[in-house]
Design a protein around this motif. Structure first.
Motif, mmCIF file in Angstrom:
data_model
loop_
_atom_site.group_PDB
_atom_site.id
_atom_site.type_symbol
_atom_site.label_atom_id
_atom_site.label_comp_id
_atom_site.label_asym_id
_atom_site.label_seq_id
_atom_site.Cartn_x
_atom_site.Cartn_y
_atom_site.Cartn_z
ATOM 1 N N ALA A 184 0.839 -1.198 0.000
ATOM 2 C CA ALA A 184 0.000 0.000 0.000
ATOM 3 C C ALA A 184 0.872 1.246 0.000
ATOM 4 C CB ALA A 184 -0.887 -0.017 1.234
ATOM 5 N N ASN A 185 0.410 2.267 -0.707
ATOM 6 C CA ASN A 185 1.137 3.546 -0.735
ATOM 7 C C ASN A 185 0.276 4.637 -0.121
ATOM 8 O OD1 ASN A 185 2.231 1.800 -2.712
ATOM 9 N ND2 ASN A 185 3.267 3.524 -3.643
ATOM 10 N N PRO A 186 0.925 5.610 0.534
ATOM 11 C CA PRO A 186 0.133 6.692 1.129
ATOM 12 C C PRO A 186 -0.289 7.740 0.095
ATOM 13 C CG PRO A 186 2.473 6.921 1.685
ATOM 14 C CD PRO A 186 2.358 5.726 0.802
ATOM 15 N N PHE A 187 -1.547 8.150 0.171
ATOM 16 C CA PHE A 187 -2.055 9.240 -0.676
ATOM 17 C C PHE A 187 -2.948 10.143 0.154
ATOM 18 C CE2 PHE A 187 -1.311 5.760 -3.683
ATOM 19 C CZ PHE A 187 -0.372 6.389 -4.489
ATOM 20 N N LEU B 55 -8.575 10.915 -4.380
ATOM 21 C CA LEU B 55 -7.119 10.756 -4.286
ATOM 22 C C LEU B 55 -6.536 11.093 -5.646
ATOM 23 C CD1 LEU B 55 -6.855 7.246 -2.546
ATOM 24 C CD2 LEU B 55 -7.076 9.459 -1.445
ATOM 25 N N VAL B 56 -5.387 11.755 -5.646
ATOM 26 C CA VAL B 56 -4.717 12.057 -6.912
ATOM 27 C C VAL B 56 -3.290 11.556 -6.791
ATOM 28 C CG1 VAL B 56 -4.114 13.862 -8.565
ATOM 29 C CG2 VAL B 56 -6.135 14.130 -7.139
ATOM 30 N N ALA B 57 -2.918 10.628 -7.650
ATOM 31 C CA ALA B 57 -1.590 10.015 -7.546
ATOM 32 C C ALA B 57 -0.764 10.320 -8.786
ATOM 33 C CB ALA B 57 -1.736 8.505 -7.398
ATOM 34 N N ARG B 58 0.467 10.809 -8.561
ATOM 35 C CA ARG B 58 1.350 10.994 -9.718
ATOM 36 C C ARG B 58 1.996 9.647 -10.043
ATOM 37 N NH1 ARG B 58 3.135 15.161 -12.200
ATOM 38 N NH2 ARG B 58 2.903 16.729 -10.593
ATOM 39 N N ALA B 59 1.878 9.237 -11.302
ATOM 40 C CA ALA B 59 2.421 7.929 -11.686
ATOM 41 C C ALA B 59 3.939 8.001 -11.730
ATOM 42 C CB ALA B 59 1.873 7.519 -13.038
ATOM 43 N N ASN C 124 7.128 5.036 -10.356
ATOM 44 C CA ASN C 124 7.737 3.778 -10.824
ATOM 45 C C ASN C 124 7.059 2.492 -10.378
ATOM 46 O OD1 ASN C 124 9.915 5.222 -11.984
ATOM 47 N ND2 ASN C 124 10.601 5.610 -9.893
ATOM 48 N N GLY C 125 6.601 2.451 -9.152
ATOM 49 C CA GLY C 125 6.121 1.182 -8.600
ATOM 50 C C GLY C 125 4.611 1.045 -8.674
ATOM 51 N N ASN C 126 3.969 1.086 -7.487
ATOM 52 C CA ASN C 126 2.518 0.915 -7.428
ATOM 53 C C ASN C 126 1.766 2.002 -8.189
ATOM 54 O OD1 ASN C 126 2.685 -1.405 -6.002
ATOM 55 N ND2 ASN C 126 2.321 -0.466 -4.004
ATOM 56 N N THR C 127 2.345 3.195 -8.236
ATOM 57 C CA THR C 127 1.642 4.275 -8.940
ATOM 58 C C THR C 127 1.659 4.032 -10.453
ATOM 59 O OG1 THR C 127 3.672 5.557 -8.801
ATOM 60 C CG2 THR C 127 1.959 6.065 -7.187
ATOM 61 N N LYS C 128 2.747 3.407 -10.946
ATOM 62 C CA LYS C 128 2.805 3.036 -12.372
ATOM 63 C C LYS C 128 1.702 2.015 -12.653
ATOM 64 C CE LYS C 128 5.150 3.742 -16.086
ATOM 65 N NZ LYS C 128 5.179 5.134 -16.509
HETATM 66 C C1 LIG Z 1 1.942 11.096 3.863
HETATM 67 C C2 LIG Z 1 2.109 10.958 2.362
HETATM 68 C C3 LIG Z 1 1.109 11.417 1.523
HETATM 69 C C4 LIG Z 1 1.255 11.289 0.148
HETATM 70 N N1 LIG Z 1 0.279 11.771 -0.691
HETATM 71 C C5 LIG Z 1 0.426 11.671 -2.027
HETATM 72 C C6 LIG Z 1 -0.557 12.149 -2.935
HETATM 73 O O1 LIG Z 1 -1.594 12.665 -2.535
HETATM 74 N N2 LIG Z 1 -0.325 12.015 -4.258
HETATM 75 C C7 LIG Z 1 0.819 11.444 -4.750
HETATM 76 O O2 LIG Z 1 0.981 11.350 -5.965
HETATM 77 N N3 LIG Z 1 1.769 11.005 -3.918
HETATM 78 C C8 LIG Z 1 1.599 11.077 -2.573
HETATM 79 N N4 LIG Z 1 2.558 10.592 -1.736
HETATM 80 C C9 LIG Z 1 3.743 9.992 -2.308
HETATM 81 C C10 LIG Z 1 3.407 8.625 -2.801
HETATM 82 O O3 LIG Z 1 3.021 7.734 -1.762
HETATM 83 C C11 LIG Z 1 4.653 8.089 -3.502
HETATM 84 O O4 LIG Z 1 5.079 9.018 -4.434
HETATM 85 C C12 LIG Z 1 4.303 6.897 -4.242
HETATM 86 O O5 LIG Z 1 4.035 5.899 -3.296
HETATM 87 C C13 LIG Z 1 5.441 6.510 -5.145
HETATM 88 O O6 LIG Z 1 5.172 5.257 -5.555
HETATM 89 P P1 LIG Z 1 6.012 4.599 -6.716
HETATM 90 O O7 LIG Z 1 5.037 4.053 -7.678
HETATM 91 O O8 LIG Z 1 7.043 5.481 -7.267
HETATM 92 O O9 LIG Z 1 6.897 3.466 -6.063
HETATM 93 P P2 LIG Z 1 6.629 2.468 -4.910
HETATM 94 O O10 LIG Z 1 7.692 1.443 -5.030
HETATM 95 O O11 LIG Z 1 5.226 1.972 -4.899
HETATM 96 O O12 LIG Z 1 6.937 3.373 -3.650
HETATM 97 C C14 LIG Z 1 8.170 4.092 -3.587
HETATM 98 C C15 LIG Z 1 8.051 5.406 -2.835
HETATM 99 O O13 LIG Z 1 6.762 5.568 -2.323
HETATM 100 C C16 LIG Z 1 6.778 6.079 -0.991
HETATM 101 N N5 LIG Z 1 6.062 5.106 -0.178
HETATM 102 C C17 LIG Z 1 5.520 3.959 -0.601
HETATM 103 N N6 LIG Z 1 4.938 3.303 0.403
HETATM 104 C C18 LIG Z 1 5.129 4.051 1.485
HETATM 105 C C19 LIG Z 1 4.781 3.907 2.849
HETATM 106 N N7 LIG Z 1 4.124 2.837 3.274
HETATM 107 N N8 LIG Z 1 5.131 4.897 3.714
HETATM 108 C C20 LIG Z 1 5.804 5.975 3.292
HETATM 109 N N9 LIG Z 1 6.172 6.158 2.018
HETATM 110 C C21 LIG Z 1 5.838 5.224 1.135
HETATM 111 C C22 LIG Z 1 8.205 6.239 -0.609
HETATM 112 O O14 LIG Z 1 8.543 7.584 -0.701
HETATM 113 C C23 LIG Z 1 8.961 5.461 -1.635
HETATM 114 O O15 LIG Z 1 10.157 6.058 -1.974
HETATM 115 C C24 LIG Z 1 2.415 10.694 -0.368
HETATM 116 C C25 LIG Z 1 3.404 10.218 0.491
HETATM 117 C C26 LIG Z 1 3.262 10.340 1.841
HETATM 118 C C27 LIG Z 1 4.340 9.810 2.756
#
Ligand SMILES: Cc1cc2nc3c(=O)[nH]c(=O)nc-3n(C[C@H](O)[C@H](O)[C@H](O)COP(=O)(O)OP(=O)(O)OC[C@H]3O[C@@H](n4cnc5c(N)ncnc54)[C@H](O)[C@@H]3O)c2cc1C
Length: 581
Positions: free
Chosen positions: A341-344, A358-362, A364-368
């Motif tokens: 799970a990722n925080p949003f 929720l708005v997520a920027r795509a 590399n990982g779960n957001t991709k």
């Molecule tokens: C409190 C908070 C609120 C956020 N809100 C938003 C938002 O509204 N919109 C948005 O686009 N992004 C948000 N983010 C950032 C978002 O979670 C990461 O950009 C996203 O998970 C990146 O995912 P990925 O696909 O690159 O890679 P993944 O491999 O899925 O995750 C890599 C990155 O995601 C972050 N991440 C993933 N899981 C966790 C976790 N359990 N705890 C803390 N950090 C984690 C870390 O920074 C890590 O470097 C938020 C982050 C935090 C900590």
């Protein structure tokens, strides 16, 4: 021997006396953590009283330069001193090396634990060696408590800090515990080698389990280092979750003396897992890509919005990686829900809007994966089909934001998707039932985006059927700065229907975007000048709230400019929400 310590032979009574001390000092280590927490509570009460005193003494006249005399001056000076000190403590010692506060706090705690490890050990080398291990073990329950995400965490309540803010203390304490365990293992190995017991003892259960534990802890600590965490978050996260939950088993069987600390830790860990599982809810929502951006918008209608009444603007949830199908209710499925799970941030005000946005920027990982899923769903259906989604939360520091109506000015600065944090806060200020012109004019919201299209989740195009947010009528406007306009020299201002473009001939695609501008925004080209914005804000008051969420460069620049005003003695509340760590 080392530092005056020797291998000494003890009789039965001496061994008993050593055992008594080996029980007493770790207890001291645990109790002293309670003293630190009590100091936090006292600090919180003092700061509350000081704030009340200052509010009482504050001149209600618009003359901000007016200075109060006597008691209030003393109070004011102490408050200014504490703001300056806390600002100084929050400064990083060097890039990616933590803050001064972490180093000072961690250094003091390390020194205290080293003192407790060595006090009354006289010249007994083995006493010191055992003490390192048991003092390290005594810190495990606190370490796991600091990692507790649930808002029911007692540490969050006592310190009034969120899980995200406590993470730094968890990291620092983790390093201290590892260092103590490392000293314990190294000193024992040295003893085995020098006394010729190595060949025999290396086959014993306690030593094998001890070596296994230190290897696991070394992997845990190494993968948690910032460069490795940044290189691959999933490697860090997976090893952390697996080792943190399994290490307690070998530690329990290592020696009986540390079992009570391990059992305390298991209790904390189990309660945490129960809270987390109770915090997971399943919803059904739509997921779509916002045209012209790499943003994925997730909308979850709430059948009973009342459930969201306790949710505060700016909170976030953990979105489990959706598959597009119903998830299995197996234990493995539950594990994935928690750990993939990722925080949003919740970009809407659920109680008001009746939906979670929720708005997520795509990236590399779960957001991709979210981006791919959104693409595949929109290919198969023209409309956006609902899919099952699992959310854990809400969490976040925003539950403890101050009352913004007591500030002369409130400045909100967002970069890109960081506006998901600030938009609901801004709306809660300007849409509050008792908000009038004054709260709107007191609040300034700057939102820097690369492309105007990135604002469409908040301001859908006029021809779109998306609802968007209705900002109240009294001229509440968000200043959007488009940093990469599609044409050169963008000079545009206006709100809603009233847009002027200086060089309209060259800006075709931007013009197209501007044509669709929603109400409640003004648009400028280029990066916002923090110097000018902060200067203008601070010239209109002495008690200022600044909230920021965005890319590091933007927040660092803002912080350095705000720091200058704090140095001048301004009463500043500063909150920076970080989307990564
Ligand atoms: C409190 C908070 C609120 C956020 N809100 C938003 C938002 O509204 N919109 C948005 O686009 N992004 C948000 N983010 C950032 C978002 O979670 C990461 O950009 C996203 O998970 C990146 O995912 P990925 O696909 O690159 O890679 P993944 O491999 O899925 O995750 C890599 C990155 O995601 C972050 N991440 C993933 N899981 C966790 C976790 N359990 N705890 C803390 N950090 C984690 C870390 O920074 C890590 O470097 C938020 C982050 C935090 C900590």
């Amino acid at each position: 021997m080392v530092f005056g310590y020797e291998f000494v032979d003890l009789d039965h009574d001496q061994k008993h006396a050593r055992r008594v001390l080996l029980e007493w000092y770790p207890l001291m280590a645990q109790l002293s953590a309670l003293v630190v927490l009590a100091l936090f509570v006292c600090g919180g009460i003092l700061s509350f009283l000081a704030r009340q005193g200052l509010d009482y003494e504050r001149p209600r006249s618009p003359s901000f330069s007016k200075r109060a005399e006597g008691k209030s001056t003393w109070l004011k000076k102490s408050c200014q001193g504490s703001i300056k000190l806390s600002w100084w403590m929050k400064k990083p010692v060097a890039a990616s090396w933590g803050t001064r506060g972490e180093w000072i706090g961690g250094g003091i705690w390390m020194a205290w634990l080293l003192y407790l490890s060595s006090a009354q050990t006289s010249n007994d080398y083995l006493h010191l060696t055992k003490r390192f291990g048991i003092i390290g073990a005594s810190q495990l329950p606190l370490h796991y408590l600091l990692a507790m995400r649930s808002p029911y965490s007692p540490i969050q309540h006592l310190t009034r800090m969120s899980h995200e803010q406590l993470k730094a203390s968890h990291q620092v304490l983790g390093r201290i515990i590892y260092f103590l365990f490392f000293l314990h293992a190294t000193f024992y190995m040295n003893f085995f080698v020098l006394s010729g017991f190595l060949a025999k003892r290396i086959k014993d259960k306690d030593v094998i389990i001890g070596i296994l534990s230190i290897i696991l802890l070394t992997i845990l600590s190494t993968t948690a280092l910032e460069p490795l965490r940044r290189w691959n978050y999933r490697v860090f996260f997976t090893t952390h979750v697996i080792i943190a939950s399994t290490i307690l088993v070998p530690l329990y069987f290592h020696v009986t003396h540390i079992r009570k600390y391990v059992v305390e830790t298991i209790v904390v860990y189990t309660i945490h897992q129960v809270f987390r599982n109770l915090g997971i809810r399943r919803y059904s929502g739509t997921i779509k890509l916002l045209p012209g951006t790499n943003l994925v918008q997730i909308c979850i209608p709430l059948d009973t919005p009342e459930v969201a009444f306790g949710w505060k603007p700016g909170q976030h949830v953990y979105l489990s990686r959706p598959s597009g199908k119903s998830s299995a209710g197996s234990l493995y499925g539950q594990l994935l829900l928690c750990n993939q799970a990722n925080p949003f941030t919740i970009a809407s005000i659920p109680a008001k809007d009746g939906e979670l946005l929720l708005v997520a920027r795509a990236l590399n990982g779960n957001t991709k994966h979210l981006e791919k899923l959104a693409r595949s769903l929109s290919t198969h259906n023209g409309t956006h089909a609902s899919i099952p989604l699992a959310l854990e939360g809400p969490y976040g520091a925003s539950t403890r934001l101050p009352d913004f109506s007591t500030f002369d000015k409130v400045l909100l600065v967002a970069g890109g998707v960081g506006a998901t944090f600030l938009m609901p806060i801004y709306r809660s200020i300007v849409e509050s039932p008792d908000a009038g012109h004054s709260s709107v004019s007191r609040t300034r919201f700057i939102w820097a985006v690369r492309k105007l299209a990135e604002t469409q989740w908040a301001f859908p195009a006029r021809d779109s059927d998306e609802p968007g947010f209705e900002l109240p009528s009294h001229n509440s406007t968000i200043e959007v700065c488009v940093t990469q306009p599609s044409g050169p020299d963008l000079q545009a201002s206006g709100s809603g229907d009233d847009i002027e473009l200086a060089e309209d001939g060259q800006l075709l695609s931007m013009e197209e975007q501007m044509d669709k501008l929603g109400k409640g925004m003004t648009v400028k080209g280029g990066r916002p000048s923090m110097q000018a914005i902060v200067g203008e804000t601070f010239s209109k008051g002495t008690r200022i709230a600044v909230l920021a969420c965005g890319p590091k460069g933007l927040t660092e620049e803002l912080r350095s400019v705000v720091g200058l005003w704090i140095g001048k003695g301004y009463d500043v509340y500063y909150h920076e929400e970080s989307f990564g760590w």
